[in-house]
Design a protein around this motif. Structure first.
Motif, PDB file in Angstrom:
ATOM      1  N   THR A  89       0.859  -1.195   0.000  1.00 22.98           N
ATOM      2  CA  THR A  89       0.000   0.000   0.000  1.00 22.98           C
ATOM      3  C   THR A  89       0.892   1.241   0.000  1.00 22.98           C
ATOM      4  O   THR A  89       0.844   2.052   0.928  1.00 22.98           O
ATOM      5  CB  THR A  89      -0.938   0.011   1.225  1.00 22.98           C
ATOM      6  OG1 THR A  89      -0.143  -0.041   2.427  1.00 22.98           O
ATOM      7  CG2 THR A  89      -1.878  -1.170   1.203  1.00 22.98           C
ATOM      8  N   TYR A  90       1.681   1.370  -1.043  1.00 25.48           N
ATOM      9  CA  TYR A  90       2.735   2.381  -1.060  1.00 25.48           C
ATOM     10  C   TYR A  90       2.182   3.807  -0.959  1.00 25.48           C
ATOM     11  O   TYR A  90       2.725   4.641  -0.234  1.00 25.48           O
ATOM     12  CB  TYR A  90       3.576   2.247  -2.328  1.00 25.48           C
ATOM     13  CG  TYR A  90       4.752   3.194  -2.368  1.00 25.48           C
ATOM     14  CD1 TYR A  90       5.808   3.056  -1.478  1.00 25.48           C
ATOM     15  CD2 TYR A  90       4.797   4.242  -3.287  1.00 25.48           C
ATOM     16  CE1 TYR A  90       6.890   3.926  -1.497  1.00 25.48           C
ATOM     17  CE2 TYR A  90       5.873   5.113  -3.325  1.00 25.48           C
ATOM     18  CZ  TYR A  90       6.915   4.953  -2.423  1.00 25.48           C
ATOM     19  OH  TYR A  90       7.977   5.821  -2.436  1.00 25.48           O
ATOM     20  N   GLU A  91       1.107   4.121  -1.674  1.00 22.23           N
ATOM     21  CA  GLU A  91       0.558   5.477  -1.629  1.00 22.23           C
ATOM     22  C   GLU A  91       0.044   5.814  -0.237  1.00 22.23           C
ATOM     23  O   GLU A  91       0.223   6.934   0.252  1.00 22.23           O
ATOM     24  CB  GLU A  91      -0.560   5.622  -2.665  1.00 22.23           C
ATOM     25  CG  GLU A  91      -0.061   5.602  -4.112  1.00 22.23           C
ATOM     26  CD  GLU A  91      -1.168   5.901  -5.097  1.00 22.23           C
ATOM     27  OE1 GLU A  91      -2.295   6.213  -4.651  1.00 22.23           O
ATOM     28  OE2 GLU A  91      -0.916   5.835  -6.305  1.00 22.23           O
TER      29      GLU A  91
ATOM     30  N   LEU B 280       2.971   6.503   2.008  1.00 23.90           N
ATOM     31  CA  LEU B 280       3.487   7.863   1.854  1.00 23.90           C
ATOM     32  C   LEU B 280       2.575   8.873   2.549  1.00 23.90           C
ATOM     33  O   LEU B 280       3.057   9.852   3.131  1.00 23.90           O
ATOM     34  CB  LEU B 280       3.609   8.209   0.371  1.00 23.90           C
ATOM     35  CG  LEU B 280       4.667   7.439  -0.438  1.00 23.90           C
ATOM     36  CD1 LEU B 280       4.625   7.888  -1.901  1.00 23.90           C
ATOM     37  CD2 LEU B 280       6.061   7.662   0.142  1.00 23.90           C
ATOM     38  N   ALA B 281       1.268   8.640   2.495  1.00 24.45           N
ATOM     39  CA  ALA B 281       0.333   9.581   3.108  1.00 24.45           C
ATOM     40  C   ALA B 281       0.468   9.592   4.635  1.00 24.45           C
ATOM     41  O   ALA B 281       0.382  10.652   5.265  1.00 24.45           O
ATOM     42  CB  ALA B 281      -1.098   9.223   2.713  1.00 24.45           C
TER      43      ALA B 281
ATOM     44  N   GLY C 252     -10.113   7.851  -2.047  1.00 19.06           N
ATOM     45  CA  GLY C 252      -8.797   7.218  -2.056  1.00 19.06           C
ATOM     46  C   GLY C 252      -8.773   5.837  -1.455  1.00 19.06           C
ATOM     47  O   GLY C 252      -7.722   5.377  -0.991  1.00 19.06           O
TER      48      GLY C 252
ATOM     49  N   ARG D  18      -6.059   3.214  -2.312  1.00 16.55           N
ATOM     50  CA  ARG D  18      -4.728   3.219  -1.699  1.00 16.55           C
ATOM     51  C   ARG D  18      -4.582   2.120  -0.656  1.00 16.55           C
ATOM     52  O   ARG D  18      -3.471   1.668  -0.376  1.00 16.55           O
ATOM     53  CB  ARG D  18      -4.448   4.583  -1.052  1.00 16.55           C
ATOM     54  CG  ARG D  18      -4.337   5.733  -2.032  1.00 16.55           C
ATOM     55  CD  ARG D  18      -3.991   7.017  -1.328  1.00 16.55           C
ATOM     56  NE  ARG D  18      -5.018   7.365  -0.328  1.00 16.55           N
ATOM     57  CZ  ARG D  18      -4.900   8.376   0.541  1.00 16.55           C
ATOM     58  NH1 ARG D  18      -3.801   9.112   0.540  1.00 16.55           N
ATOM     59  NH2 ARG D  18      -5.861   8.633   1.392  1.00 16.55           N
TER      60      ARG D  18
END
Length: 230
Positions: A91-93, A96-97, A160, A163
């Protein structure tokens, strides 16, 4: 069964880490601008809670009392690292969040508190269930706060979601209303404090209502018993 029922009630309501103990508020207030962010951090915290509780319970009779806290912190840090690597991979995005607030799970007082207060004194099964319930209670507050802020701030829910859940969730966004001017107070940090205050006030109000009803029931039962005795 009674013990597990009590653990469920303690973790989700009576002793909720966020609403009652007021622990872990830094990430709770910082990342809950959306439901997905809150759910992602909540699930990460839940996994760390369960894993650390189980491990601490397994070694509770081995670790010397003088070094138990450093050992508990190392165990928690190990599980946080595992969760961080998994989120980075799958769950890379979302990873980052959430940013720095994933490794900051190590400093969440709710986790070290449950390891010290419960897991180190109870069996593996009970410790795992306690971690699960405390994690669910914390996640529930994150999701509720994220939903409140997202709905008021942008008029959406589950924006989102892909994500966290992948491409299948691209169409999961619910649009409650559309606006050209988002309600910034809800989205920015002050909105988190206000939303958290509302949730705590709501819980306290419900508790007071339940206590009042129990008092009335007890009084009626007492009068009925006195009447029957007379």
């Amino acid at each position: 069964m009674t013990d597990f029922r009590d653990l469920s009630l303690q973790g989700i309501w009576k002793n909720n880490p966020a609403l009652v103990q007021l622990l872990g508020l830094c990430p709770l207030l910082a990342v809950t601008a959306t439901v997905v962010n809150g759910l992602g951090l909540g699930l990460a915290t839940l996994l760390v809670l369960v894993g650390s509780n189980v491990t601490v319970s397994l070694i509770r009779n081995i670790v010397r009392n003088e070094i138990r806290i450093p050992v508990f912190v190392m165990i928690i840090a190990g599980f946080v690292t595992i969760v961080q690597l998994l989120m980075n991979a799958f769950t890379y995005e979302l990873y980052l969040a959430l940013g720095i607030f994933i490794p900051l799970i190590v400093t969440n007082c709710a986790i070290i508190g449950r390891a010290e207060a419960y897991a180190s004194k109870n069996s593996v099964g009970a410790a795992a269930f306690d971690g699960l319930m405390m994690g669910l209670g914390f996640t529930l507050v994150l999701v509720l706060l994220g939903g409140l802020r997202e709905a008021l701030g942008g008029g959406t829910l589950l924006a989102g979601a892909d994500r966290l859940f992948g491409p299948v969730a691209k169409d999961w966004t619910l649009t409650l209303f559309t606006t050209e001017h988002p309600f910034l107070l809800a989205i920015l940090p002050p909105g988190a404090f206000l939303g958290m205050g509302l949730l705590i006030a709501l819980k306290n109000s419900i508790d007071a209502h339940i206590a009042a009803r129990q008092t009335v029931v007890h009084q009626k039962a007492t009068r009925a018993r006195v009447t029957a005795e007379n």
